[in-house]
Design a protein around this motif. Structure first.
Motif, PDB file in Angstrom:
ATOM      1  N   MET A 166       0.816  -1.203   0.000  1.00 51.47           N
ATOM      2  CA  MET A 166       0.000   0.000   0.000  1.00 51.47           C
ATOM      3  C   MET A 166       0.862   1.271   0.000  1.00 51.47           C
ATOM      4  O   MET A 166       0.443   2.302  -0.527  1.00 51.47           O
ATOM      5  CB  MET A 166      -0.994   0.003   1.181  1.00 51.47           C
ATOM      6  N   LEU A 167       2.095   1.166   0.558  1.00 50.34           N
ATOM      7  CA  LEU A 167       3.000   2.329   0.490  1.00 50.34           C
ATOM      8  C   LEU A 167       3.425   2.579  -0.957  1.00 50.34           C
ATOM      9  O   LEU A 167       3.452   3.723  -1.423  1.00 50.34           O
ATOM     10  CB  LEU A 167       4.241   2.095   1.361  1.00 50.34           C
ATOM     11  N   VAL A 168       3.752   1.478  -1.679  1.00 52.80           N
ATOM     12  CA  VAL A 168       4.172   1.652  -3.085  1.00 52.80           C
ATOM     13  C   VAL A 168       2.989   2.154  -3.911  1.00 52.80           C
ATOM     14  O   VAL A 168       3.135   3.037  -4.769  1.00 52.80           O
ATOM     15  CB  VAL A 168       4.756   0.339  -3.659  1.00 52.80           C
ATOM     16  N   PHE A 169       1.810   1.604  -3.650  1.00 57.90           N
ATOM     17  CA  PHE A 169       0.599   2.056  -4.353  1.00 57.90           C
ATOM     18  C   PHE A 169       0.413   3.576  -4.123  1.00 57.90           C
ATOM     19  O   PHE A 169       0.265   4.339  -5.078  1.00 57.90           O
ATOM     20  CB  PHE A 169      -0.603   1.262  -3.813  1.00 57.90           C
ATOM     21  N   SER A 170       0.457   3.981  -2.839  1.00 66.41           N
ATOM     22  CA  SER A 170       0.233   5.405  -2.513  1.00 66.41           C
ATOM     23  C   SER A 170       1.327   6.269  -3.134  1.00 66.41           C
ATOM     24  O   SER A 170       1.052   7.327  -3.710  1.00 66.41           O
ATOM     25  CB  SER A 170       0.250   5.623  -1.001  1.00 66.41           C
ATOM     26  N   SER A 171       2.571   5.789  -3.018  1.00 72.97           N
ATOM     27  CA  SER A 171       3.681   6.549  -3.571  1.00 72.97           C
ATOM     28  C   SER A 171       3.514   6.692  -5.097  1.00 72.97           C
ATOM     29  O   SER A 171       3.748   7.762  -5.658  1.00 72.97           O
ATOM     30  CB  SER A 171       4.981   5.836  -3.212  1.00 72.97           C
TER      31      SER A 171
END
Ligand code: HEM
Ligand code: HEM
Length: 204
Positions: free
Chosen positions: A144-149
């Motif tokens: 989810m961090l990579v998605f948000s980033s």
């Protein structure tokens, strides 16, 4: 000839100045770039809302009788989401190979965005909206961090294309550089935590 001069004069391209003599002047219209900028903001907010809504609604309506992550549909959702995320990761290599081909690069960027969105969303369904282990939690947080980033990075990258002047353009380019310095380490975290998760769930 008049037309040519008008086109080249940036002051005349700006519809926002009101002519004090002609009070029947048309209302200022939103320019193409402003519209694209608005679409860009809506897309960014929409992606965050979509992921949060899936997690919250999924979590509140979930019943373990539907399926489990370990086998059947839940397991295949894990594999499909994982493969889509891996394809999204390939973008780093393809980007370097296709640098000189803007048309293919554009298609790859669109495909990357689709895989980068659909993969993590499928993973949300794979988790059955719950976290039961440290390895699962770490992999999910990294995803989810990579998605948000990615969503934030897209906002800047598309923003560069829609920049209305050089100052805004340069500012956004600077943001893209800073963003990349965060995005790339997050990708490593995602890869490592994904591998650990897949090994762990098959060992225990
Ligand atoms: C980045 C991709 C993935 C993420 C973020 C992820 C995340 C999760 C989460 C949060 C759970 C819930 C239970 C727990 O916390 O352990 C889970 C369960 C599970 N996942 Fe994944 N998963 C991913 C990919 C995969 C893949 C590719 C496979 C299979 C090859 C897989 C197999 C499983 C299995 C077997 C379970 C059930 C194990 C258990 O409940 O302890 N996952 N996964
Ligand atoms: C888990 C999902 C994702 C993975 C694994 C992933 C992976 C990558 C990789 C490997 C790069 C290249 C980094 C570099 O070397 O410069 C990249 C760049 C990028 N990604 Fe993602 N990404 C994901 C999700 C997303 C999402 C959801 C979006 C947008 C909605 C997005 C937008 C971007 C943008 C704008 C770039 C920079 C493009 C460029 O510099 O040409 N990504 N991503």
């Amino acid at each position: 000839m008049d037309n040519m001069i008008n086109k080249e004069d940036p002051a005349l391209e700006n519809n926002n100045s009101i002519d004090p003599v002609n009070s029947f002047q048309e209302k200022p219209k939103i320019s193409g770039k402003q519209k694209q900028g608005l679409n860009n903001i809506l897309f960014t907010l929409g992606m965050f809302t979509l992921a949060a809504t899936i997690w919250l609604i999924g979590g509140s309506l979930w019943d373990d009788r539907y399926y489990v992550s370990e086998e059947g549909l839940g397991y295949w959702l894990g594999i499909c989401g994982g493969v889509l995320i891996l394809i999204a990761m390939l973008y780093a290599f393809v980007k370097r190979k296709l640098k000189r081909n803007p048309v293919l690069m554009r298609y790859w960027f669109i495909s990357h965005t689709i895989f980068g969105i659909v993969g993590p969303l499928i993973i949300l369904f794979h988790t059955t909206f719950q976290v039961g282990s440290y390895n699962g939690a770490t992999a999910l947080i990294a995803t989810m961090l990579v998605f948000s980033s990615g969503v934030i990075g897209r906002y800047f990258v598309v923003g560069v294309r829609n920049a209305v002047d050089e100052t805004q353009h340069d500012k956004l380019i600077k943001y893209v550089r800073h963003w990349r310095a965060i995005h790339v380490p997050l990708l490593y975290l995602l890869f490592m935590s994904g591998v650990v998760h897949v090994i762990a769930v098959h060992m225990y």
